[in-house]
Structure formats: structure tokens, C-alpha cells
Design an enzyme around this catalytic site. Structure first.
Site, PDB file in Angstrom:
ATOM      1  CG  HIS A 188      -2.188   0.803   1.006  1.00  0.00           C
ATOM      2  ND1 HIS A 188      -2.621   1.736   1.923  1.00  0.00           N
ATOM      3  CD2 HIS A 188      -3.081   0.825   0.001  1.00  0.00           C
ATOM      4  CE1 HIS A 188      -3.731   2.293   1.492  1.00  0.00           C
ATOM      5  NE2 HIS A 188      -4.039   1.760   0.321  1.00  0.00           N
ATOM      6  CG  HIS A 223       0.482   1.708  10.708  1.00  0.00           C
ATOM      7  ND1 HIS A 223      -0.324   1.546   9.601  1.00  0.00           N
ATOM      8  CD2 HIS A 223       1.729   1.323  10.294  1.00  0.00           C
ATOM      9  CE1 HIS A 223       0.386   1.084   8.596  1.00  0.00           C
ATOM     10  NE2 HIS A 223       1.634   0.934   8.987  1.00  0.00           N
ATOM     11  CG  HIS A 262      -6.317   5.566   4.576  1.00  0.00           C
ATOM     12  ND1 HIS A 262      -5.272   6.121   3.853  1.00  0.00           N
ATOM     13  CD2 HIS A 262      -5.934   4.301   4.887  1.00  0.00           C
ATOM     14  CE1 HIS A 262      -4.308   5.216   3.741  1.00  0.00           C
ATOM     15  NE2 HIS A 262      -4.679   4.120   4.343  1.00  0.00           N
ATOM     16  CG  ASP A 314      -7.552  -2.068   9.219  1.00  0.00           C
ATOM     17  OD1 ASP A 314      -7.051  -3.138   8.828  1.00  0.00           O
ATOM     18  OD2 ASP A 314      -6.879  -1.050   9.449  1.00  0.00           O
ATOM     19  NE  ARG A 339       0.914  -3.783   3.332  1.00  0.00           N
ATOM     20  CZ  ARG A 339       0.253  -2.727   3.797  1.00  0.00           C
ATOM     21  NH1 ARG A 339       0.928  -1.742   4.370  1.00  0.00           N
ATOM     22  NH2 ARG A 339      -1.055  -2.634   3.672  1.00  0.00           N
TER      23      ARG A 339
END
Length: 368
Positions: A188, A223, A262, A314, A339
Site C-alpha cells: 500500500h 496504524h 485514512h 480494516d 504485508r
């Protein structure tokens, strides 16, 4: 003479790197991964194919994908001494701290640790990808007083990961939904954990050290951790109406509602959240119970109307994981594990064309 430079809190909008890995095109609402659009990739490819794209720069052909799966199968197991280290951790250890410890301990089993070449780093990345499910799951199990579970080399990557979590071999449709979540979490652009990993790598630190720093960054509740907070909030009530009421109460008390907003998607819904919302619907259809979907949609409406905020990944990943039988404490560790492919790609890129990160400050202290 005024020598102050422009100060940007949180480095918002500051370009910190040039990369060929990924880009968030917020104008066109696209997440670009090495020239491909992530949402389109999620409809046609699986997590391992995206991992190959991130690390090699191309989508794999059938032979390359088979070889990758075989390579990772051979890396599923973790050293027994790493498990012994995890067994010594306090029962009060946070799951992300346990994961961080296990990841860090793996560096001691790398006989070529000082080699920073791209080829060696890629092999290291594949080794880590293979072992992260076992580290993620068993670090959590051991701090919770459970026995470690052995990976099943006969299962695909995502099927084995989900099997280790639930203790049951998943149905194909369960594996597909779980795999889709890993794919969406895989990369991302430049969130805090990726920036952290690149800053550490810029000192010429090894891949394990850079990723260990990434775990510490992702643990922070600004985060990672939003998926866990969302599920705890959903579990406070049992209906869409009650969830709407709960959110209105929290808003009146000026509480932060996790799973919304975000830094990049300021005025639009995270496109990854739309994919997970559809996955939640699939799960609800399978279970014949749409309560969680209705609750989430009610919450989405409240936050849009009251705060102008939209769901991020999320928000919908949380109920998807819940319906797959995944313990809440594993949500953020799974996020990190997914990730890893993107983080490794960033560390490799940093090492290939490195310059040490060394910013300056504007001094606002006492005169001298």
C-alpha cells in the site's frame, strides 16, 4: 536571517522516495502495483501471484507459480529453538511483540546475513514469506498457553495459514476469501511501517532488522490494530439499530471510531474495503445470517452522514476474519504477515539505490 525550512507535521504529502513498486492514485481511485491495478488483480489472481509480482516485477506463469508454491512449502517450518524462545515469553506479551521477537530470532539462522545483494535478499524474502504464517500463529498460541501447531506442507500457502489458525482444513471458498484479504493487505505504497522499514534499511541494516521495525510500527494503534478495534466494537451490540446507537453515543462523547478515515483516502472509500465488503456478503450468504453485514452498513451510513468519513480496509476485514473463525488477537499479526511481501520489496529497492535517511529539524527551543 531566517534559516527555517517548511515544516510538514507527519510528513503529510512529502515525497520520501521514488519507487517502481506501488502508487495510490487517489484521483482515479486506483492502487497501482508495478503497473497493475490492485482491485483488478484481486479478481483474477491470488496472494502468491502478487507476492511474485512485488518481488520479481512480473506476474508468474504457471510454472513459476508452481515453483514458488514448492519453494514456500519447503520453508513452512521454523527452527525449534525459535519456538523455545517464544515459549519463554510472558503470557502478558502482546501478539505483535511475540511476532516481532520470533521474526527477529530468525536472523540468527541466516548464514549469509551480511549479504545485501538483491538476489540474496529475494531468497531471504521467500524464506520469510514461507515461515511467517508459522511464526504468526505459533507466537500467538504459545503466549496463550497453547501448543505450537505444525504447518501442513500439502496445503497451499493460504490454506495452510488458515488451517494453522483454526485447526481445521478450510473449504476452498474459505481459503479464497482469506487469500483475498492477504492480497489486499500485501502492499500500500508508503504507510508508516513501510517508511520505517525503508529508514532502517537505509542504514544498510539487514532485511530482518528492517521488518522487525515494521512490526513495531504496525503495532501502534494509529496504524495497525484498527481491525481488532472494529471487531471489539461490533461485538458490543447485536443488531444494526443498536450499532447505530452505539456509534452515535461514541461520536457525542468525541471518541475516535476505528475503521474509518485514512490519511490518503480523505473523501472517498478505500477501494479495498469495497472488495472486503463483498467478501463479507459472501460469508453471510454462506452462513445464512446477514447481521454483521447489516451492522457494518449501518455504521458506514452513520459515519458518512455525521463525519463525512468512509470505511478503510480494516472495517470490513474485521468481520470477515471473525466469520472465518480467526481470534481477534491475530488480526494485526495477519495484516503484517500479508504485508511482508510488500515490505521486502521496499527493503530490496532501498538497498539497490540507497541513500541514508537523515532529515533536519526546525529548532524552536530557547535562544542561544
Amino acid at each position: 536571517m531566517d534559516t527555517k525550512e517548511k515544516y510538514v507535521p507527519g510528513l503529510a504529502g512529502v515525497v520520501a522516495a521514488e519507487t517502481t513498486i506501488s502508487f495510490l492514485d487517489t484521483e482515479q481511485e486506483k492502487i497501482i502495483i508495478r503497473g497493475h491495478e490492485l482491485i483488478e488483480l484481486s479478481q483474477q489472481h491470488d496472494y502468491l501471484e502478487i507476492a511474485h509480482l512485488l518481488l520479481e516485477g512480473t506476474l508468474p506463469d504457471s510454472n513459476e507459480k508452481t515453483n514458488l508454491q514448492e519453494k514456500l512449502n519447503g520453508e513452512y517450518d521454523i527452527p525449534q529453538n525459535v519456538l523455545k524462545i517464544l515459549e519463554l515469553l510472558s503470557e502478558n506479551t502482546h501478539p505483535m511483540d511475540a511476532l516481532r521477537t520470533g521474526l527477529s530470532a530468525l536472523s540468527g539462522y541466516d548464514n549469509d546475513l551480511d549479504n545485501r545483494s538483491s538476489e540474496v535478499n529475494k531468497q531471504r524474502a521467500y524464506r520469510l514469506l514461507g515461515k511467517l504464517p508459522a511464526i504468526t500463529v505459533n507466537s500467538y498460541r504459545l503466549i496463550n498457553g497453547q501448543e505450537a501447531v505444525k504447518p501442513d506442507q500439502n496445503l497451499s500457502y493460504s490454506a495452510n495459514f488458515l488451517y494453522m489458525i483454526t485447526g481445521e482444513k478450510p473449504e476452498d471458498w474459505q481459503t479464497e476469501i482469506f487469500d483475498r484479504s492477504l492480497l489486499l493487505y500485501s502492499e500500500h505504497e508508503m504507510p508508516n511501517s513501510t517508511f520505517t522499514a525503508r529508514v532502517i534499511a537505509s542504514t544498510n541494516a539487514d532485511l530482518y532488522g528492517a521488518l522487525t521495525g515494521g512490526v513495531a510500527s504496525l503495532k501502534g494503534n494509529l496504524h495497525g490494530g484498527a481491525n481488532e478495534a472494529v471487531m471489539y466494537m461490533l461485538n458490543e451490540v447485536k443488531s444494526a439499530a443498536a450499532f447505530e446507537e452505539l456509534l452515535m453515543k461514541k461520536l457525542s462523547q468525541k471518541e475516535k471510531i476505528m475503521g474509518f478515515g485514512h490519511r490518503v483516502y480523505m473523501k472517498k472509500m478505500d477501494p479495498r474495503a469495497l472488495v472486503m465488503k463483498q467478501s463479507l456478503k459472501e460469508l453471510c450468504d454462506k452462513k445464512g445470517d446477514h447481521t454483521l453485514l447489516e451492522m457494518c452498513e449501518a455504521g458506514e451510513k452513520v459515519m458518512r452522514e455525521e463525519k463525512g468519513l468512509y470505511p478503510n480496509l480494516d472495517y470490513y476485514a474485521a468481520p470477515v476474519y471473525w466469520m472465518l473463525g480467526i481470534p481477534i488477537g491475530l488480526y494485526t499479526p495477519i495484516f503484517f504477515s500479508a504485508r511482508t511481501a510488500g515490505l521486502c520489496a521496499h527493503v530490496i529497492e532501498q538497498h539497490e539505490n540507497n541513500r541514508l535517511f537523515r532529515p533536519r529539524v526546525n529548532y524552536v527551543g530557547n535562544s542561544y
